[in-house]
Design a protein around this motif. Structure first.
Motif, mmCIF file in Angstrom:
data_model
loop_
_atom_site.group_PDB
_atom_site.id
_atom_site.type_symbol
_atom_site.label_atom_id
_atom_site.label_comp_id
_atom_site.label_asym_id
_atom_site.label_seq_id
_atom_site.Cartn_x
_atom_site.Cartn_y
_atom_site.Cartn_z
ATOM 1 N N TYR A 38 95.842 -20.093 11.625
ATOM 2 C CA TYR A 38 96.825 -19.057 11.302
ATOM 3 C C TYR A 38 98.203 -19.558 11.735
ATOM 4 C CZ TYR A 38 93.037 -15.823 10.272
ATOM 5 O OH TYR A 38 91.932 -15.211 9.720
ATOM 6 N N TYR A 62 97.497 -8.285 16.002
ATOM 7 C CA TYR A 62 98.443 -9.350 16.324
ATOM 8 C C TYR A 62 99.826 -8.985 15.794
ATOM 9 C CZ TYR A 62 94.124 -11.907 17.111
ATOM 10 O OH TYR A 62 92.883 -12.297 17.571
ATOM 11 N N CYS A 63 100.842 -9.329 16.569
ATOM 12 C CA CYS A 63 102.203 -9.052 16.139
ATOM 13 C C CYS A 63 103.074 -10.304 16.122
ATOM 14 C CB CYS A 63 102.849 -7.981 17.029
ATOM 15 S SG CYS A 63 102.922 -8.449 18.787
ATOM 16 N N TYR A 64 102.854 -11.212 17.124
ATOM 17 C CA TYR A 64 103.725 -12.371 17.281
ATOM 18 C C TYR A 64 102.919 -13.461 17.974
ATOM 19 C CZ TYR A 64 108.215 -14.771 18.176
ATOM 20 O OH TYR A 64 109.271 -15.658 18.193
ATOM 21 N N THR A 65 102.972 -14.677 17.463
ATOM 22 C CA THR A 65 102.091 -15.733 17.952
ATOM 23 C C THR A 65 102.344 -16.093 19.412
ATOM 24 O OG1 THR A 65 101.458 -16.672 15.827
ATOM 25 C CG2 THR A 65 101.588 -18.203 17.660
ATOM 26 N N GLY A 68 99.892 -13.521 20.828
ATOM 27 C CA GLY A 68 98.504 -13.636 20.407
ATOM 28 C C GLY A 68 98.412 -14.149 18.985
ATOM 29 N N ASN A 69 97.341 -14.898 18.703
ATOM 30 C CA ASN A 69 97.145 -15.490 17.393
ATOM 31 C C ASN A 69 95.642 -15.621 17.157
ATOM 32 O OD1 ASN A 69 96.571 -18.142 15.785
ATOM 33 N ND2 ASN A 69 98.662 -17.600 15.203
ATOM 34 N N PRO A 70 95.127 -15.333 15.972
ATOM 35 C CA PRO A 70 93.676 -15.379 15.747
ATOM 36 C C PRO A 70 93.044 -16.741 16.026
ATOM 37 C CG PRO A 70 94.767 -14.221 13.955
ATOM 38 C CD PRO A 70 95.850 -14.818 14.782
ATOM 39 N N SER A 73 92.932 -17.068 19.735
ATOM 40 C CA SER A 73 91.929 -16.143 20.267
ATOM 41 C C SER A 73 90.518 -16.711 20.123
ATOM 42 C CB SER A 73 92.011 -14.802 19.546
ATOM 43 O OG SER A 73 93.228 -14.147 19.829
ATOM 44 N N ARG A 260 99.096 -11.962 30.305
ATOM 45 C CA ARG A 260 99.372 -11.880 28.870
ATOM 46 C C ARG A 260 100.521 -10.928 28.571
ATOM 47 N NH1 ARG A 260 96.603 -13.636 24.534
ATOM 48 N NH2 ARG A 260 94.648 -13.951 25.653
ATOM 49 N N ARG A 265 103.486 -14.497 28.846
ATOM 50 C CA ARG A 265 104.258 -14.151 27.647
ATOM 51 C C ARG A 265 105.737 -14.465 27.841
ATOM 52 N NH1 ARG A 265 105.140 -7.977 27.135
ATOM 53 N NH2 ARG A 265 106.559 -8.589 28.810
ATOM 54 N N CYS A 270 102.530 -20.123 25.524
ATOM 55 C CA CYS A 270 101.479 -19.961 24.522
ATOM 56 C C CYS A 270 101.041 -21.302 23.931
ATOM 57 C CB CYS A 270 101.963 -19.042 23.406
ATOM 58 S SG CYS A 270 103.406 -19.672 22.524
#
Length: 419
Positions: A38, A62-65, A68-70, A73, A260, A265, A270
């Motif tokens: 992603y 998810y909103c912003y890498t 968090g990012n799939p 994750s 996180r 963050r 990240c």
């Protein structure tokens, strides 16, 4: 299309868990046999309400890498399952993982106790922590007797490596974890050199594992990354760990939630999605790579001992190694792929490094290719003479990260380089 339920990793052998724990893709997209990359900065949501819920942690998504990012994750879920933790937090490097763990628990005026026998970069990080007001008390060996004289009422954690780099001392994880818990202290273990193949410290009583996954987990020498895995068992006292006070409602996820949603963050530590993907690919072959590399290391170390060409071969698999019995008991008959020896002089050490044909002259470890390094002039160049001595680094020391080449070819390469 329905997904197959993920089996319990505790009921799997490691080779199976590496492929299936957390789902084939970490549970992100059940139809895929490998998680997609992603490669996006942000994620669109169907409504302002939905985006608000994600920002306030009341809805998954998810909103912003940077947060968090799939793909990331997926890697976190798989590492948590393999190490036996409640969750994990992927970082841009092993150093970022170490820094975030320590500063997530400490503030100015606090103290930690750590081994003096550590990777040189970690020792340099401790010097930065001192400038931030966190005192680092060092012990020559992480034993109950030495810890007893170093722990104070300001101590917030004990830090050590499962196998020290490059001295190759072995930590008695169950014994030290029990000692720490009697004093309400968490044990943080850097498991980089051992990797989950040799040892899963959380299963032996440690509370938090940090690891440079750039090394054996990735295996291909193509990415920089780190991981924090929390056992979820330690009870964080709000008075001793005020930064975690507002997150105690998260129970076993308190530390990971604090990082996180705060320090991790805010410092931008990240992991890039593409790096997470490379680590997921590498993770699946950890078992077979490490089996070959460990066998090669034992054969090479044994040959070096018998060759008469070098002195002081360091490898836990050698019968006369100081921690051989502990390593045999704790690692189940494997001893890792890192070894050292002394060439006799700095000049001879340089000549050896310059003469190898198959081994690469590089500062990494954990690659599928064998790597050789003169630590005194490289990764310990900024450390003091006392720090080098305690870490087992001398002017004629050579560190070898053994790869998966044919062992006979490696022995012949070392023979010609030393001769």
């Amino acid at each position: 299309m329905t997904s197959t339920p993920s089996a319990d990793p505790k009921k799997m052998h490691l080779a199976t868990a590496l492929l299936h724990a957390g789902g084939p893709d970490g549970g992100v997209t059940p139809a895929a046999t490998m998680v997609p990359v992603y490669q996006t900065s942000a994620f669109q949501q169907e409504s302002a309400e939905r985006l608000e819920g994600i920002f306030h942690n009341t809805q998954p998504g998810y909103c912003y890498t940077r947060v968090g990012n799939p793909t990331v994750s997926s890697f976190e879920r798989r590492m948590a399952a393999i190490e036996g933790g409640v969750g994990a937090l992927a970082c841009a490097s092993g150093m970022a993982a170490t820094f975030n763990t320590i500063m997530g628990l400490c503030q100015a005026g606090d103290e930690l106790v750590a081994s003096s026998c550590l990777y040189g970069g970690t020792i340099e990080l401790f010097e930065d922590l001192e400038r931030m007001g966190v005192t680092v008390r060092r012990v020559n060996e992480v034993t109950p007797a030495e810890l007893e004289g170093a722990v104070t009422d300001r101590t917030r954690l004990v830090f050590a490596e499962t196998i020290s780099n490059p001295r190759l001392g072995v930590l008695d994880v169950p014994a030290i974890a029990a000692w720490c818990h009697e004093r309400r202290l968490p044990l943080v273990v850097d498991n980089t050199v051992a990797s989950p193949y040799l040892c899963r410290p959380l299963e032996l009583g440690a509370d938090i594992v940090v690891e440079s996954t750039s090394k054996y987990v990735n295996g291909g020498g193509n990415a920089i990354s780190g991981i924090i895995v929390d056992s979820g068992r330690f009870s964080w006292d709000a008075e001793r760990y005020p930064a975690l006070a507002k997150w105690r409602k998260m129970g076993p996820f308190a530390l990971l939630a604090r990082l996180r949603n705060g320090l991790w963050r805010d410092t931008g530590a990240c992991l890039a999605p593409w790096t997470a993907f490379l680590n997921c690919v590498g993770l699946e072959t950890l078992d077979v790579r490490m089996e070959r590399a460990c066998d090669n290391a034992l054969r090479l170390a044994t040959w070096l001992c018998d060759s008469g060409l070098v002195s002081e071969v360091g490898y836990p698999g050698l019968p006369d190694a100081p921690d051989h019995e502990l390593a045999a008991r704790q690692f189940g008959g494997r001893y890792g792929a890192l070894m050292t020896f002394r060439a006799g002089s700095r000049e001879r050490a340089f000549k050896f490094v310059n003469s190898v044909r198959y081994a690469y002259r590089a500062s990494n470890i954990g690659d599928v290719k064998t790597l050789v390094l003169h630590p005194d002039s490289t990764i310990f160049a900024d450390n003091t003479p006392d720090e080098r001595m305690l870490a087992g680094v001398f002017e004629d020391s050579i560190r070898v990260s053994v790869g998966i080449e044919d062992a006979g070819d490696l022995i012949e390469d070392f023979r010609q380089a030393l001769s």
